[in-house]
Design a protein around this motif. Sequence first.
Motif, short mmCIF file in Angstrom:
data_model
loop_
_atom_site.label_atom_id
_atom_site.label_comp_id
_atom_site.label_asym_id
_atom_site.label_seq_id
_atom_site.Cartn_x
_atom_site.Cartn_y
_atom_site.Cartn_z
N THR A 79 0.84 -1.20 0.00
CA THR A 79 0.00 0.00 0.00
C THR A 79 0.87 1.24 0.00
O THR A 79 0.59 2.21 -0.72
CB THR A 79 -0.93 -0.01 1.23
N GLY A 80 1.93 1.22 0.78
CA GLY A 80 2.86 2.36 0.78
C GLY A 80 3.48 2.58 -0.57
O GLY A 80 3.61 3.73 -1.03
N ALA A 81 3.86 1.50 -1.25
CA ALA A 81 4.44 1.63 -2.58
C ALA A 81 3.45 2.27 -3.54
O ALA A 81 3.80 3.18 -4.31
CB ALA A 81 4.89 0.26 -3.10
N ASN A 82 2.21 1.80 -3.51
CA ASN A 82 1.20 2.34 -4.42
C ASN A 82 0.89 3.80 -4.13
O ASN A 82 0.77 4.61 -5.06
CB ASN A 82 -0.07 1.50 -4.35
N VAL A 83 0.75 4.14 -2.86
CA VAL A 83 0.40 5.52 -2.51
C VAL A 83 1.54 6.47 -2.89
O VAL A 83 1.31 7.55 -3.45
CB VAL A 83 0.05 5.63 -1.02
N VAL A 84 2.77 6.08 -2.60
CA VAL A 84 3.91 6.93 -2.96
C VAL A 84 4.01 7.08 -4.47
O VAL A 84 4.19 8.18 -5.00
CB VAL A 84 5.22 6.34 -2.38
N ALA A 85 3.87 5.97 -5.20
CA ALA A 85 3.99 6.01 -6.66
C ALA A 85 2.91 6.89 -7.28
O ALA A 85 3.20 7.72 -8.16
CB ALA A 85 3.90 4.59 -7.23
N LEU A 86 1.68 6.73 -6.83
CA LEU A 86 0.58 7.49 -7.43
C LEU A 86 0.66 8.96 -7.08
O LEU A 86 0.32 9.83 -7.90
CB LEU A 86 -0.76 6.90 -7.00
N GLN A 87 1.13 9.29 -5.88
CA GLN A 87 1.35 10.70 -5.53
C GLN A 87 2.39 11.32 -6.45
O GLN A 87 2.26 12.48 -6.87
CB GLN A 87 1.83 10.82 -4.08
N HIS A 103 -6.62 -3.43 -6.39
CA HIS A 103 -6.25 -3.42 -4.97
C HIS A 103 -6.30 -2.01 -4.40
O HIS A 103 -6.73 -1.80 -3.26
CB HIS A 103 -4.84 -4.01 -4.81
N ILE A 104 -5.87 -1.02 -5.18
CA ILE A 104 -5.88 0.36 -4.68
C ILE A 104 -7.30 0.84 -4.40
O ILE A 104 -7.50 1.74 -3.57
CB ILE A 104 -5.17 1.33 -5.66
N ASN A 105 -8.29 0.23 -5.04
CA ASN A 105 -9.67 0.63 -4.84
C ASN A 105 -10.37 -0.19 -3.77
O ASN A 105 -11.17 0.34 -2.99
CB ASN A 105 -10.45 0.51 -6.15
N VAL A 106 -10.05 -1.50 -3.71
CA VAL A 106 -10.82 -2.42 -2.88
C VAL A 106 -10.16 -2.71 -1.54
O VAL A 106 -10.84 -2.84 -0.52
CB VAL A 106 -11.05 -3.74 -3.64
N GLU A 113 -6.74 7.67 -1.70
CA GLU A 113 -7.55 8.88 -1.69
C GLU A 113 -7.36 9.68 -0.41
O GLU A 113 -7.19 10.91 -0.45
CB GLU A 113 -9.02 8.50 -1.89
N ARG A 114 -7.35 9.01 0.73
CA ARG A 114 -7.25 9.73 2.00
C ARG A 114 -5.83 10.22 2.27
O ARG A 114 -5.62 11.35 2.70
CB ARG A 114 -7.73 8.85 3.15
N MET A 115 -4.84 9.36 2.03
CA MET A 115 -3.45 9.73 2.32
C MET A 115 -2.77 10.36 1.10
O MET A 115 -1.94 11.24 1.25
CB MET A 115 -2.66 8.50 2.78
N GLY A 116 -3.11 9.84 -0.08
CA GLY A 116 -2.48 10.36 -1.29
C GLY A 116 -3.16 11.59 -1.85
O GLY A 116 -2.59 12.31 -2.67
N HIS A 242 11.31 12.76 -1.36
CA HIS A 242 10.55 13.58 -0.41
C HIS A 242 9.17 12.98 -0.17
O HIS A 242 8.67 12.96 0.96
CB HIS A 242 10.43 15.01 -0.93
N LEU A 243 8.55 12.47 -1.22
CA LEU A 243 7.23 11.84 -1.06
C LEU A 243 7.32 10.58 -0.22
O LEU A 243 6.42 10.30 0.57
CB LEU A 243 6.65 11.52 -2.44
N ARG A 244 8.39 9.81 -0.40
CA ARG A 244 8.54 8.60 0.40
C ARG A 244 8.63 8.95 1.88
O ARG A 244 7.99 8.31 2.72
CB ARG A 244 9.78 7.82 -0.04
#
Length: 359
Positions: A79-87, A103-106, A113-116, A242-244
């Motif tokens: 989840t961290g990888a996806n959120v960082v990448a998408l940001q 997975h990012i949706n479900v 959405e909330r963190m990113g 910086h995003l990481r």
Amino acid sequence: MADPATVRTDARRHHDPQERGFASDNYAGAHPEILAALALANGGHQVAYGGDDYTEHLQRVMHSHFGPTAEAFPVFNGTGANVVALQALTDRWGAVICAESAHINVDEGGAPERMGGLKLLTVPTPDGKLTPELIDRQAYGWDDEHRAMPQVVSITQNTELGTVYTPDEIRAICEHAHERGMKVHLDGARIANAAASLDVPMRAFTNVVGVDVLSFGGTKNGALFGEAVVVLNPDSVRAMKHLRKLSMQLASKMRFVSVQLEALLSRDLWLRNARHSNAMAQRLAEGVRAVDGVEILYPVQANAVFARLPHEVSERLQKRFRFYFWDEAAGDVRWMCAFDTREEDVDAFVLALKEEMAR
């Protein structure tokens, strides 16, 4: 307060090490070669926050798989990888097009959405796979200030339904997205299983066909913990380090994440593990097909088997083996195989399934 002299300090086993289930490849332990690599990295002091020798060498290993421009940013989890990448791929007003089953949706608790701080634009798919035509259901309205701007297409390889994109299918998605000014992110939590299924290098369906950023998965393929954001197109992202850190995914003792990915990728451990778990899923599917009243729902192309059977049978079977309902109302279940799934585990499960179906 307990007397320190009376406190037991010996480690105790709290589970049966012979127990296997089919709930998730996350249930498996760490591969012995991963544990050996962690022990190797443990001695002495190394520079913190990624300045260590193991993280430096991981970059060279990633180059061998994904080309000379690839840069890996190890993180704690998927989840961290996806959120960082998408940001990194979106602006504050940006949106991400993904499959409804992604997975990012479900399964990420709304974290993208909330963190990113981004919007997910979902598309129903019959098999978990996006196509250019399906993407166009959400790829519009770039100049409409009332709508989140589509900036990224996110796909999963292999998908959450166990299906696998071909390199040509991903190439078509990348070309379609890039023509419309969007970037492409690939959630590769099980990327090794996809490569093993296709019998091609991982680069064949990532950097070679136009994927911009990859979430590389290790945990589901034998690692203890740890994934990585792999930037394949340096021009597609900004301020990754910086995003990481901002996303709380910067490990102080990063050598222990990096050495696991290095152990997976520097030789063929990633491929051996994936081939084995895929083969066990095929064995499971073959056994299940012989059971009257059980329907396999999707092509078994990686290490997952999705099936439909009577609800009460699944409930009884769950008392003997761990697994999850995928759609409880429909009676759909998911059975996952891991790098340590044994033939006898599969055969015992199929026998139990036959017994419960016959009751």
